[in-house]
Design an enzyme around this catalytic site. Structure first.
Site, short mmCIF file in Angstrom:
data_model
loop_
_atom_site.label_atom_id
_atom_site.label_comp_id
_atom_site.label_asym_id
_atom_site.label_seq_id
_atom_site.Cartn_x
_atom_site.Cartn_y
_atom_site.Cartn_z
CG HIS A 153 38.39 -38.69 60.62
ND1 HIS A 153 38.39 -38.67 59.25
CD2 HIS A 153 37.15 -39.13 60.99
CE1 HIS A 153 37.20 -39.09 58.80
NE2 HIS A 153 36.44 -39.38 59.84
CG ASP A 189 34.50 -44.23 58.17
OD1 ASP A 189 34.31 -44.78 59.28
OD2 ASP A 189 34.10 -43.08 57.90
#
Length: 384
Positions: A153, A189
């Protein structure tokens, strides 16, 4: 115990694992879920989801589980500050250094840089870089960076979602700088790998593919929505493929997406390096996700990506750890993923939870709609 059949694979199937104990020193604290908040009326405050226990179990299952004969251990290292500029801006790196110097900072919701966190983040980045270099230098074909804090991220200019430095992104850039022509990044993910996508959003040399639950943006730190329309820009248009899957998608749905979206895209792109970004928070029992993968689903994904690596990148595959917050089942799902990568004919470890009911009809319809859209809009997929 590994079977005799699996033992015969040992000489050709080693996974080189890069790890350093210093990554356990990233203390994310306790509170209400990931907020760090104590409301004053709870007797038991839970650990932050991204805590060291989850990685301790991943470490121990690789050391003492049935897969252990296939593992070769390597020491990680901290990244040099100068190495970070290949993905991150110097302004952002300076912000992290200053936050560490001042005793810590909450970068955004749930993302705490505490004393010890910066050292751990540098170890995670450096260990991932070492894993990629191990492959590039020809010392092994499959490497796994067992790292925390996670990274996918983290964008070039800001942290997000428990992530400070984009470990996979740094490794991808190292591969490109080291002579690789084209790199595929497959992120499984449960959350959109927005940071990695952002870092290569204008590049046609990196194909980023993300299978994630359809969660959308969660604020200023994560402005990307992970939608099918986010395809890249400029030369990179069409080289960011998002596959937002409905909540509850399980083994069959993920398998359908792999065969009908992921594999055709990789085949058209023809990479000479493969990167698998793994998060076990797509499992049926993860507190941070709403998907329903079981060990067999992870095993099949591992098997598929190994097949693509064998076909296009001479077997070269880097695996980078991201999320996965069920302290026990995440370790089991990691084991299953690596079993798939090893192409073992019989599972080495049985699923302690096993059967989970799945209706794949709706995910299949969504995947078909994504396929239709991509073939109409993405230039390099129009003939796929």
């Amino acid at each position: 115990m590994a079977s005799s059949a699996s033992q015969s694979l040992l000489s050709d199937n080693l996974i080189h694992v890069f790890w350093d104990e210093g990554m356990l020193k990233h203390d994310t604290g306790r509170g209400v879920f990931d907020t760090g908040m104590d409301p004053g009326f709870l007797d038991v405050l839970e650990k932050h989801p991204e805590n060291s226990d989850r990685v301790k179990n991943m470490l121990s299952i690789l050391k003492r589980g049935p897969i252990s004969p296939f593992i070769s251990w390597h020491h990680g290292r901290p990244a040099h500050i100068s190495e970070l500029s290949s993905f991150h801006t110097q302004e952002y790196v300076n912000e992290l250094i200053e936050a560490d110097r001042n005793g810590g900072k909450e970068l955004c919701g749930g993302t705490f840089l505490n004393p010890g966190s910066w050292d751990a983040a540098l170890l995670a980045a450096g260990s991932t870089l070492s894993a990629m270099k191990h492959i590039i230098d020809g010392h092994g074909k499959i490497a796994y960076a067992l790292v925390r804090p996670p990274g996918h991220h983290a964008q070039p200019t800001q942290g997000d979602g428990y992530c400070f430095l984009n470990n996979a992104g740094l490794a991808v850039q190292l591969a490109l700088d080291g002579g690789c022509r084209k790199v595929v990044v497959l992120d499984i993910d449960v959350h959109y790998g927005n940071g990695t996508a952002e870092g290569f959003y204008h590049s046609d040399k990196v194909l980023t593919i993300s299978l994630h639950m359809n969660h959308g943006s969660w604020g200023p730190s994560h402005p990307q929505g992970g939608t099918v329309e986010e395809l890249g820009e400029g030369e990179g248009f069409g080289y960011n493929l998002n596959i937002p899957l409905p909540n509850g998608t399980g083994d069959k749905g993920y398998g359908y997406a792999m065969q009908h979206l992921v594999v055709p895209a990789i085949e058209k792109f023809e990479p000479d390096m493969m990167v698998l970004v793994v998060g076990q928070d797509s499992s049926a029992f993860d507190p941070n996700g709403r998907q329903c993968l079981t060990m067999e689903g992870y095993r099949e994904i591992g098997r598929t990506i190994r097949g693509m690596a064998n076909k296009y990148s001479n077997g070269r595959l880097l695996i980078v750890q991201e999320g996965g917050y069920h302290v026990t089942y995440s370790a089991y799902c990691l084991h299953a993923t690596l079993e798939g990568v090893l192409n073992v004919s019989v599972p080495l470890l049985s699923d302690p939870i096993a059967y989970y009911p799945e209706d794949e009809s709706f995910p299949t319809k969504v995947i078909e709609a994504i396929k239709k859209y991509q073939k109409e809009v993405v230039p390099f997929l129009k003939d796929a």
